[in-house]
Design an enzyme around this catalytic site. Structure first.
Site, short mmCIF file in Angstrom:
data_model
loop_
_atom_site.label_atom_id
_atom_site.label_comp_id
_atom_site.label_asym_id
_atom_site.label_seq_id
_atom_site.Cartn_x
_atom_site.Cartn_y
_atom_site.Cartn_z
N ASN A 262 0.83 -1.21 0.00
CA ASN A 262 0.00 0.00 0.00
C ASN A 262 0.86 1.27 0.00
OD1 ASN A 262 -2.66 -0.86 -0.17
ND2 ASN A 262 -2.82 -1.25 2.02
N ASP A 271 -5.82 -2.89 -3.17
CA ASP A 271 -7.14 -3.48 -3.38
C ASP A 271 -7.10 -4.53 -4.49
OD1 ASP A 271 -8.13 -1.83 -1.44
OD2 ASP A 271 -9.08 -0.41 -2.81
N GLU A 297 -6.01 -7.58 5.59
CA GLU A 297 -5.39 -8.51 4.66
C GLU A 297 -5.42 -9.94 5.19
OE1 GLU A 297 -1.97 -6.67 7.09
OE2 GLU A 297 -3.92 -6.10 6.29
#
Length: 380
Positions: A262, A271, A297
């Site tokens: 990220n 995503d 996650e």
């Protein structure tokens, strides 16, 4: 051997079952057809009275009564037996019944000079009959057909029997019928338009409800089960486990260094990684397994009737599948691994404790280098 109790005899069919059919299987359509049959029966009785009073000849009266009753009885048989479902989308055959009624009404007008003005009201009944069923096009078509049928009957009477059907009087009758039938037709068409709007709105609400129900059980991002749905299925599976006494295994999976993905590539890439991982996971499961997004996650896999070793083998298949499923389409050269903790759950063991053990095993896998699996066997 235990003594088997005799199966209770089925309840005898009531008169309503014979007349209307089994409950919940289109009785409404049968009732409407029976109502029409009643109306035709009363019409035949009225014809008989007119014949007895000398207002109508016996032979034409017998013909119109017989054809009317036979026709509507045929409709009843089609609707009652369910054959009408194979003939039209509308099981009650409203449009064919209304067309048949318009023809009988026009026939009655032609052979009943003394009461022909009252018969116009019966033609209006044919239009009203389909008001709550027919489409706009069907309602307008029925109006035109009914008005044309009356026009033919009036013209035939004025041509062949001008003494009983004076042309001037028939012109007034036609004007009167046209005014009333047009007004009723406008109402029918507007009703059909409102029904179409209501049907569209109902379809939208059903679609929205279906979407809400789907989102209540699925993770919006990955499209697999969410935590709530997983908890419900886990409770059901544990009940099944207690009844049959078999073990099951839980697998907690965490994508390695997901925060770094990220931070380095952005949340959009993160995503996409989650969706790709979820799809690969779902494709790896056995038909009896189920999985979902546990949070962030983390993913939880439930393997019914499977030992920790069987669950660990599934995890290794997932590793191989993930290795083969390139993430280059998301970010060229991106490599994704995961850590897994497996907990074998014994029958009767508290689910929360089993999940805690899987979480501890996952923590140990991450602490000892990641990209590996640690298993804990059942606490007997």
């Amino acid at each position: 051997m235990p003594k088997l109790s005799p199966r209770p005899a089925p309840a005898p069919a009531s008169w309503a079952d014979w007349l209307l059919g089994p409950k919940g299987q289109g009785r409404g359509a049968v009732k409407l057809t029976l109502l029409a049959l009643t109306v035709y029966g009363l019409f035949a009785l009225n014809v008989a009275v007119q014949v007895n009073l000398g207002l109508m000849e016996a032979r034409p009266g017998a013909w119109i009564s017989g054809v009317g009753l036979a026709g509507i009885a045929g409709f009843y048989v089609l609707v009652r037996t369910g054959l009408s479902r194979h003939l039209a989308r509308d099981r009650s055959l409203t449009l064919p019944q209304s067309v048949f009624g318009a023809l009988i009404t026009a026939w009655g007008y032609a052979i009943d000079p003394p009461l022909r003005g009252a018969i116009i009201a019966i033609m209006l009944l044919n239009l009203v009959w389909g008001m709550f069923v027919l489409s706009q096009r069907q309602a307008f078509g029925l109006y035109l057909f009914g008005l044309a049928s009356l026009a033919v009957a009036m013209g035939y009477g004025a041509t062949t029997d001008p003494a009983n059907f004076p042309a001037a009087v028939e012109s007034l009758h036609f004007s009167f019928a046209a005014i009333l039938m047009t007004a009723v037709s406008v109402l029918s068409v507007n009703m059909a338009r409102l029904r179409a709007k209501l049907s569209a709105r109902t379809a939208e609400l059903r679609a929205a409800l279906g979407r809400i129900q789907y989102l209540a059980h699925h993770d919006e991002l990955t499209q697999i089960s969410n935590r709530r749905h997983l908890s419900e299925r886990l409770a059901a599976e544990q009940l099944n486990q207690r009844q049959h006494g078999h073990v099951m295994s839980l697998v907690l999976i965490d994508i390695d260094h997901f925060k770094a993905v990220n931070d380095r590539h952005g949340h959009g890439v993160g995503d996409a990684v989650l969706r790709h991982f979820a799809a690969t996971l779902h494709a790896t499961l056995r038909t009896s397994d189920f999985a979902g997004r546990w949070g962030g996650e983390e993913f939880l896999v439930v393997t019914p009737q499977a030992s920790a070793d069987t669950a660990a083998a599934l995890v290794e298949r997932l590793r191989d599948a993930l290795e083969a499923a390139s993430f280059d389409s998301i970010v060229p050269g991106l490599h994704v691994t995961f850590s897994a903790g497996v907990a074998e759950c014994a029958p009767g063991e508290d689910l929360h404790l089993a999940i805690d053990r899987a979480d501890r095993a996952l923590y140990q896998a991450k602490q000892t280098g990641r990209a590996r699996t640690v298993s804990e066997f059942a606490q007997l």
